[in-house]
Design a protein around this motif. Sequence first.
Motif, short mmCIF file in Angstrom:
data_model
loop_
_atom_site.label_atom_id
_atom_site.label_comp_id
_atom_site.label_asym_id
_atom_site.label_seq_id
_atom_site.Cartn_x
_atom_site.Cartn_y
_atom_site.Cartn_z
N SER A 174 101.45 -13.17 -2.59
CA SER A 174 102.02 -14.44 -3.04
C SER A 174 101.42 -15.61 -2.27
O SER A 174 101.06 -16.64 -2.86
N ASN A 175 101.30 -15.46 -0.96
CA ASN A 175 100.73 -16.53 -0.14
C ASN A 175 99.25 -16.75 -0.47
O ASN A 175 98.76 -17.89 -0.46
N HIS A 176 98.55 -15.66 -0.76
CA HIS A 176 97.13 -15.77 -1.10
C HIS A 176 96.96 -16.50 -2.43
O HIS A 176 96.07 -17.35 -2.58
N GLU A 177 97.81 -16.17 -3.40
CA GLU A 177 97.73 -16.83 -4.70
C GLU A 177 98.04 -18.32 -4.57
O GLU A 177 97.39 -19.16 -5.21
N ALA A 178 99.04 -18.66 -3.75
CA ALA A 178 99.39 -20.06 -3.53
C ALA A 178 98.23 -20.80 -2.87
O ALA A 178 97.93 -21.96 -3.20
N TYR A 179 97.57 -20.13 -1.93
CA TYR A 179 96.42 -20.70 -1.23
C TYR A 179 95.28 -20.98 -2.21
O TYR A 179 94.65 -22.04 -2.18
N GLN A 180 95.03 -20.01 -3.10
CA GLN A 180 93.96 -20.18 -4.08
C GLN A 180 94.25 -21.34 -5.03
O GLN A 180 93.37 -22.15 -5.33
N LYS A 181 95.49 -21.42 -5.51
CA LYS A 181 95.86 -22.50 -6.43
C LYS A 181 95.74 -23.86 -5.75
O LYS A 181 95.30 -24.83 -6.37
N ARG A 182 96.13 -23.92 -4.49
CA ARG A 182 96.04 -25.18 -3.74
C ARG A 182 94.59 -25.62 -3.59
O ARG A 182 94.25 -26.79 -3.75
N ASN A 183 93.70 -24.66 -3.30
CA ASN A 183 92.28 -24.98 -3.15
C ASN A 183 91.64 -25.37 -4.48
O ASN A 183 90.78 -26.25 -4.54
N GLU A 184 92.06 -24.68 -5.56
CA GLU A 184 91.53 -25.01 -6.88
C GLU A 184 91.94 -26.42 -7.30
O GLU A 184 91.15 -27.17 -7.88
N LYS A 185 93.19 -26.77 -7.00
CA LYS A 185 93.69 -28.11 -7.32
C LYS A 185 92.95 -29.17 -6.52
O LYS A 185 92.59 -30.24 -7.05
N LYS A 186 92.68 -28.87 -5.26
CA LYS A 186 91.95 -29.80 -4.40
C LYS A 186 90.52 -29.98 -4.89
O LYS A 186 90.00 -31.10 -4.94
N ALA A 187 89.88 -28.87 -5.29
CA ALA A 187 88.50 -28.94 -5.78
C ALA A 187 88.42 -29.74 -7.07
O ALA A 187 87.48 -30.52 -7.28
N GLU A 188 89.41 -29.55 -7.95
CA GLU A 188 89.44 -30.28 -9.22
C GLU A 188 89.64 -31.77 -8.98
O GLU A 188 89.02 -32.63 -9.64
N SER A 189 90.49 -32.10 -8.02
CA SER A 189 90.74 -33.50 -7.68
C SER A 189 89.48 -34.17 -7.14
O SER A 189 89.15 -35.31 -7.49
N GLU A 190 88.76 -33.45 -6.28
CA GLU A 190 87.52 -33.99 -5.72
C GLU A 190 86.46 -34.16 -6.80
O GLU A 190 85.70 -35.14 -6.80
N LYS A 191 86.43 -33.22 -7.74
CA LYS A 191 85.45 -33.29 -8.84
C LYS A 191 85.70 -34.53 -9.69
O LYS A 191 84.76 -35.26 -10.04
N ARG A 192 86.98 -34.79 -10.02
CA ARG A 192 87.32 -35.97 -10.83
C ARG A 192 86.99 -37.26 -10.08
O ARG A 192 86.53 -38.24 -10.67
N TYR A 193 87.21 -37.24 -8.77
CA TYR A 193 86.94 -38.43 -7.96
C TYR A 193 85.46 -38.81 -8.04
O TYR A 193 85.11 -39.98 -8.26
N TYR A 194 84.59 -37.82 -7.87
CA TYR A 194 83.15 -38.12 -7.88
C TYR A 194 82.64 -38.42 -9.29
O TYR A 194 81.69 -39.18 -9.46
N GLU A 195 83.29 -37.85 -10.30
CA GLU A 195 82.89 -38.14 -11.68
C GLU A 195 83.25 -39.58 -12.07
O GLU A 195 82.53 -40.24 -12.82
N ASP A 196 84.39 -40.05 -11.54
CA ASP A 196 84.87 -41.40 -11.88
C ASP A 196 84.32 -42.48 -10.95
O ASP A 196 84.47 -43.67 -11.22
N LYS A 197 83.70 -42.06 -9.87
CA LYS A 197 83.23 -43.02 -8.87
C LYS A 197 82.05 -43.83 -9.42
O LYS A 197 81.13 -43.29 -10.02
N THR A 198 82.09 -45.15 -9.23
CA THR A 198 81.01 -46.03 -9.68
C THR A 198 80.15 -46.41 -8.48
O THR A 198 80.66 -46.92 -7.48
N PHE A 199 78.88 -46.09 -8.58
CA PHE A 199 77.97 -46.38 -7.48
C PHE A 199 77.30 -47.73 -7.74
O PHE A 199 76.82 -48.01 -8.84
N VAL A 200 77.26 -48.58 -6.73
CA VAL A 200 76.64 -49.91 -6.84
C VAL A 200 75.22 -49.83 -6.30
O VAL A 200 75.00 -49.43 -5.16
N SER A 201 74.27 -50.23 -7.14
CA SER A 201 72.87 -50.18 -6.72
C SER A 201 72.55 -51.33 -5.78
O SER A 201 73.04 -52.45 -5.95
N GLY A 202 71.72 -51.10 -4.81
CA GLY A 202 71.33 -52.13 -3.84
C GLY A 202 70.17 -52.98 -4.32
O GLY A 202 69.76 -53.93 -3.66
N ASP A 203 69.59 -52.63 -5.51
CA ASP A 203 68.44 -53.39 -6.03
C ASP A 203 68.88 -54.70 -6.65
O ASP A 203 69.92 -54.80 -7.24
#
Length: 203
Positions: A174-203
């Motif tokens: 049970s603890n292992h499954e909760a750990y996996q779900k927590r990590n999967e949720k964190k990874a998905e959140s990070e993925k969305r963050y970088y997909e939505d992030k707008t990079f400003v060009s220095g040129d």
Amino acid sequence: MENPLVLLDSQNSCTTEEFSLSEPRGVVEPGPGPDARIVYIDGAFDLFHAGHVEILKLARGLGDFLLVGIHTDQTVSANRGAHRPIMNLHERSLSVLACRYVDEVIIGAPWEVSKDMITTFNISLVVHGTVAEYNNFPKGKEDPYAIPISLGIYEQLESPLDITTTTIIRRIVSNHEAYQKRNEKKAESEKRYYEDKTFVSGD
């Protein structure tokens, strides 16, 4: 027919004895005195936990010497399933022997407590807890405590804690499954963050 048993005492001295059903012999030295009340309890003692400690403490309080029988890996697998035990016989034996309430262990104890075994080890009382993996014996198999029951030297002890190896395994899963779900949720959140992030060009 003789069954090789290994007895290990609380001083970690190991002795290999031939347990002869036709030629009983006393518990190997160092051991209990001639008039000692020897209490016997057996089991798998897999993933040694607090429930084991408490039932061993209770058993030790009923006599002068506590002898603990530890079943082989094959015996445990035959009665609990192919994926048991988690720990091998050597690991389980050392875990039990480390408990302060245990005087001596029988490594590879027989599944059934026979009259010859009771005589050989001069057992005064055989005990078993109410909370245990083996209380519901497989269909078609006799009660392994039938002999001590018939001799009037069997006592079922009220287990102080409602813990078994199965409950420990379920907790780990049970603890292992909760750990996996927590990590999967964190990874998905990070993925969305970088997909939505707008990079400003220095040129």
